[in-house]
Design an enzyme around this catalytic site. Structure first.
Site, short mmCIF file in Angstrom:
data_model
loop_
_atom_site.label_atom_id
_atom_site.label_comp_id
_atom_site.label_asym_id
_atom_site.label_seq_id
_atom_site.Cartn_x
_atom_site.Cartn_y
_atom_site.Cartn_z
N LYS A 155 0.83 -1.21 0.00
CA LYS A 155 0.00 0.00 0.00
C LYS A 155 0.87 1.26 0.00
O LYS A 155 2.09 1.19 0.22
CB LYS A 155 -0.92 -0.05 1.23
CG LYS A 155 -1.89 -1.24 1.22
CD LYS A 155 -2.78 -1.24 2.47
CE LYS A 155 -3.71 -2.45 2.50
NZ LYS A 155 -4.61 -2.43 3.69
N ARG A 198 -0.79 -14.68 4.29
CA ARG A 198 -1.57 -14.05 5.38
C ARG A 198 -0.82 -14.16 6.71
O ARG A 198 -0.85 -13.25 7.52
CB ARG A 198 -2.95 -14.72 5.52
CG ARG A 198 -3.94 -14.40 4.42
CD ARG A 198 -4.52 -13.01 4.45
NE ARG A 198 -5.45 -12.73 5.52
CZ ARG A 198 -6.25 -11.67 5.58
NH1 ARG A 198 -6.24 -10.77 4.59
NH2 ARG A 198 -7.04 -11.47 6.59
N HIS A 211 -1.83 -5.47 1.56
CA HIS A 211 -3.06 -6.25 1.39
C HIS A 211 -2.65 -7.66 0.98
O HIS A 211 -1.68 -7.82 0.24
CB HIS A 211 -3.93 -5.65 0.29
CG HIS A 211 -5.03 -6.57 -0.14
ND1 HIS A 211 -6.20 -6.69 0.57
CD2 HIS A 211 -5.10 -7.49 -1.15
CE1 HIS A 211 -6.96 -7.62 -0.01
NE2 HIS A 211 -6.31 -8.13 -1.04
N PHE A 227 -15.35 3.40 8.20
CA PHE A 227 -14.01 3.80 7.76
C PHE A 227 -13.82 3.71 6.23
O PHE A 227 -12.75 4.00 5.72
CB PHE A 227 -12.93 2.95 8.46
CG PHE A 227 -13.10 1.45 8.28
CD1 PHE A 227 -12.64 0.82 7.14
CD2 PHE A 227 -13.72 0.69 9.27
CE1 PHE A 227 -12.80 -0.55 6.96
CE2 PHE A 227 -13.88 -0.70 9.09
CZ PHE A 227 -13.41 -1.31 7.93
N ARG A 246 2.61 -6.50 9.23
CA ARG A 246 1.70 -5.48 9.76
C ARG A 246 2.05 -5.13 11.20
O ARG A 246 1.91 -3.98 11.62
CB ARG A 246 0.26 -5.98 9.64
CG ARG A 246 -0.24 -5.98 8.20
CD ARG A 246 -1.51 -6.77 8.07
NE ARG A 246 -2.25 -6.48 6.84
CZ ARG A 246 -3.41 -7.03 6.54
NH1 ARG A 246 -3.97 -7.91 7.36
NH2 ARG A 246 -4.04 -6.73 5.42
N THR A 281 -5.19 -8.16 10.66
CA THR A 281 -5.67 -6.91 10.04
C THR A 281 -5.34 -5.69 10.91
O THR A 281 -4.88 -4.67 10.43
CB THR A 281 -7.20 -7.00 9.83
OG1 THR A 281 -7.48 -8.18 9.08
CG2 THR A 281 -7.72 -5.78 9.10
#
Ligand code: DAT
Ligand code: MG
Length: 168
Positions: A11, A92, A126, A59, A109, A98
């Protein structure tokens, strides 16, 4: 474990923070194959279609702004397709949860994400979450000729005399 493909997007915060190399190094631990990669600017239509499952969330407008680079003065993202055994789950796991505060600190993350004061999770990458999402997303972000493997059925389409290959 099935051989499968998964979509990864680095991102705008990942590019702005010069994390591309670190992220690709972390992802290489999964021993998967990169079968597609490009740097693109995300338009409103692509952003809305990609995140359509979240359109009723509070959001959502901030999320659309985020993926388009509006929060970082950085309108590029890097899109990648990885392929191999259990690719979706492996990526993942390396990506992490998340919510970057709940993500394992050694995940991508967990290490590089943060929560904005608006509440939006700014979580660097993502990664597709299941096979049907992966197929939908890969077809949305890539055309057949941008991927070096036959993943899904293709058809030929003629537009003003030239033919091109598109997803069926
Ligand atoms: P993931 O990206 O882990 O598949 P998702 O598809 O549910 O998660 O959401 C897409 C993105 O939206 C996510 O990466 C960050 C943002 N987001 C999701 N849930 C959120 C929440 N409860 N608060 C703030 N941002 C959220
Ligand atoms: Mg998701």
């Amino acid at each position: 474990m099935n051989e499968e493909a998964t979509l990864i997007i680095i991102k705008p915060d990942g590019l702005k923070k010069s994390l591309t190399g670190n992220i690709l190094t972390r992802l290489s631990e999964a021993k998967l194959k990169i079968i597609g990669a490009k740097v693109i600017m995300v338009g409103e239509k692509l952003a809305n279609t990609h995140y359509r499952h979240l359109k009723d969330q509070s959001f959502f407008p901030e999320l659309i702004k985020y993926i388009q680079g509006g929060l970082h003065g950085e309108n590029r993202v890097m899109a990648l397709v990885y392929w191999g055994r259990g690719a979706i789950g492996k990526v993942r796991r390396i990506a992490g949860a998340t919510n970057p505060e709940e993500a394992d600190p050694i995940s991508i993350r967990g290490a590089y994400g943060r929560i904005l004061t608006t509440g939006l999770y700014e979580n660097v990458i993502h990664a597709s979450s299941d096979p049907s999402e992966a197929e939908r997303e890969i077809k949305l972000w890539f055309s057949p000729d941008e991927i070096v493997r036959k993943l899904y059925p293709v058809k030929e389409e003629s537009v003003s005399g030239t033919t091109r290959r598109v997803w069926q």
